[in-house]
Design an enzyme around this catalytic site. Structure first.
Site, PDB file in Angstrom:
ATOM      1  N   LYS A 286       0.810  -1.224   0.000  1.00  0.00           N
ATOM      2  CA  LYS A 286       0.000   0.000   0.000  1.00  0.00           C
ATOM      3  C   LYS A 286       0.841   1.271   0.000  1.00  0.00           C
ATOM      4  CE  LYS A 286      -1.068  -0.430   4.984  1.00  0.00           C
ATOM      5  NZ  LYS A 286      -0.409  -1.759   5.179  1.00  0.00           N
TER       6      LYS A 286
ATOM      7  N   ASN B 264      -1.225   6.823   6.493  1.00  0.00           N
ATOM      8  CA  ASN B 264      -0.197   5.978   7.097  1.00  0.00           C
ATOM      9  C   ASN B 264       1.167   6.194   6.436  1.00  0.00           C
ATOM     10  OD1 ASN B 264       0.212   3.917   9.125  1.00  0.00           O
ATOM     11  ND2 ASN B 264       0.588   2.465   7.469  1.00  0.00           N
TER      12      ASN B 264
ATOM     13  N   HIS C 131      -0.779  -8.700  11.922  1.00  0.00           N
ATOM     14  CA  HIS C 131      -1.460  -7.975  13.007  1.00  0.00           C
ATOM     15  C   HIS C 131      -2.512  -8.839  13.714  1.00  0.00           C
ATOM     16  CE1 HIS C 131       0.620  -4.512  11.534  1.00  0.00           C
ATOM     17  NE2 HIS C 131      -0.061  -4.485  10.406  1.00  0.00           N
TER      18      HIS C 131
END
Length: 349
Positions: free
Chosen positions: A40, A63, A109
């Site tokens: 990303k 981010n 995660h």
């Protein structure tokens, strides 16, 4: 604190939601939102570069780079390009992206989510927030992505649509080597084009001139015919495997704080690996996994791994830091690890 706030009925939101709520007060603009486990950052930066190449007012945030609320508003006709982590999406409720992209979902995660499905659902909320008539795209990575595309009507991203006659051969894009970067380029091409503000010529020129991001397949130096590549951002096997494919003869520096107990998709790419140099907490584990498959040196620390690899590599080969692990056993973050790699290369005799 967040749990207590939710229990008391107090909304818990993040900076992306504040941006979403402020959009009505900004000059007319568009938003491209990009999420996924891997790729990303590169895709976000590439979309931003394509828009800049076309002369479109644009900025990137979320981010990546400066927080979006720390940046000046764009003039009318501008495009905000946002990289969005699952954490940020969890705290966002009204961000309706003109173009939304979910690149891929692979295990990561999982200490934060109760299951892999819950992690995937978090990312898919980017589509849930869109309005009718906006554009949704999803990669062709795995069953989870296919289900997401089906549930939200997201159009699959097809790498084959990156026509070489229109956009050039991948060999012409120095900072976008490897099959993963071809996927990133395909996604970025679609996202930028669907804003309605760029031409195919703009995209071709931007793919050629894109400078790349630090720590993501970053060409650090070439010494005596040996290329040194910093891919410190590759913190899991899914992101490392495409980096191995990008070069035919790799001296692979691997290890750190492991997220898995196996090689994952890297196991299928060992034909590209001339030797491996293990570091960090997971070094012994990777040495065991690779034993008998490729020559292994247990270098333990990064600067020694660079010296070991440089001493063994031949002209035309590549020394690649693509650790397939988090960095927190020996470094503050992947950026510090990448900088340590650069310094170790610079210190070579």
């Amino acid at each position: 604190m967040a749990a207590r706030a939710r229990a008391a009925g107090v909304p818990v939101i993040g900076d992306i939601e504040l941006f979403a709520q402020a959009r009505t007060s900004l000059p007319p603009h568009k938003v491209v939102g990009i999420t996924g486990t891997n790729g990303k950052s590169t895709t976000t930066a590439l979309v931003h570069h394509i828009l800049k190449t076309a002369g479109v007012p644009t900025t990137m945030g979320g981010n990546i780079g400066l927080p979006i609320l720390a940046q000046d508003p764009l003039p009318a006709g501008g495009v905000y390009v946002l990289e969005l982590s699952s954490y940020q999406i969890d705290l966002t409720f009204s961000l309706d992206c003109d173009v939304a992209m979910l690149l891929n979902v692979t295990p990561d995660h999982l200490d934060r989510y109760e299951s892999f499905g819950a992690y995937a659902a978090s990312k898919a909320r980017l589509f849930e927030m869109q309005r009718a008539g906006q554009h949704a795209y999803a990669g062709r990575e795995n069953g989870v992505i296919s289900k997401v595309a089906e549930d939200w009507g997201a159009i699959p991203i097809d790498v084959d649509e990156l026509d070489a006659e229109l956009f050039g051969e991948q060999s012409e894009w120095p900072a976008l080597q490897g099959p993963h970067n071809k996927k990133n380029a395909a996604a970025a091409r679609i996202a930028a084009f669907m804003t309605g503000l760029v031409s195919f010529h703009d995209i071709r020129e931007a793919l050629r001139t894109y400078p790349g991001l630090p720590h993501r397949m970053e060409r650090v130096a070439e010494r005596d015919g040996i290329l040194f590549v910093n891919d410190s951002k590759a913190t899991n096997p899914d992101s490392t495997a495409p980096a191995l494919v990008a070069y035919p003869d790799v001296h692979w520096i691997v290890g750190g704080l492991a997220k898995t107990k196996d090689l994952g998709p890297c196991a299928e790419q060992l034909g590209h690996v001339r030797a491996a140099y293990t570091i960090g907490e997971s070094g012994p584990m990777f040495a065991h996994l690779l034993a008998g498959k490729v020559p292994v040196t247990q270098s333990i620390v990064l600067d020694r791994a660079v010296r070991d690899a440089a001493g063994a590599a031949k002209p035309g080969e590549v020394v690649l830091l693509s650790p397939a692990c988090a960095s927190f056993d020996q470094f503050r973050d992947y950026e510090q690890r990448g900088q340590a790699f650069r310094e170790a290369v610079e210190a070579l005799p």
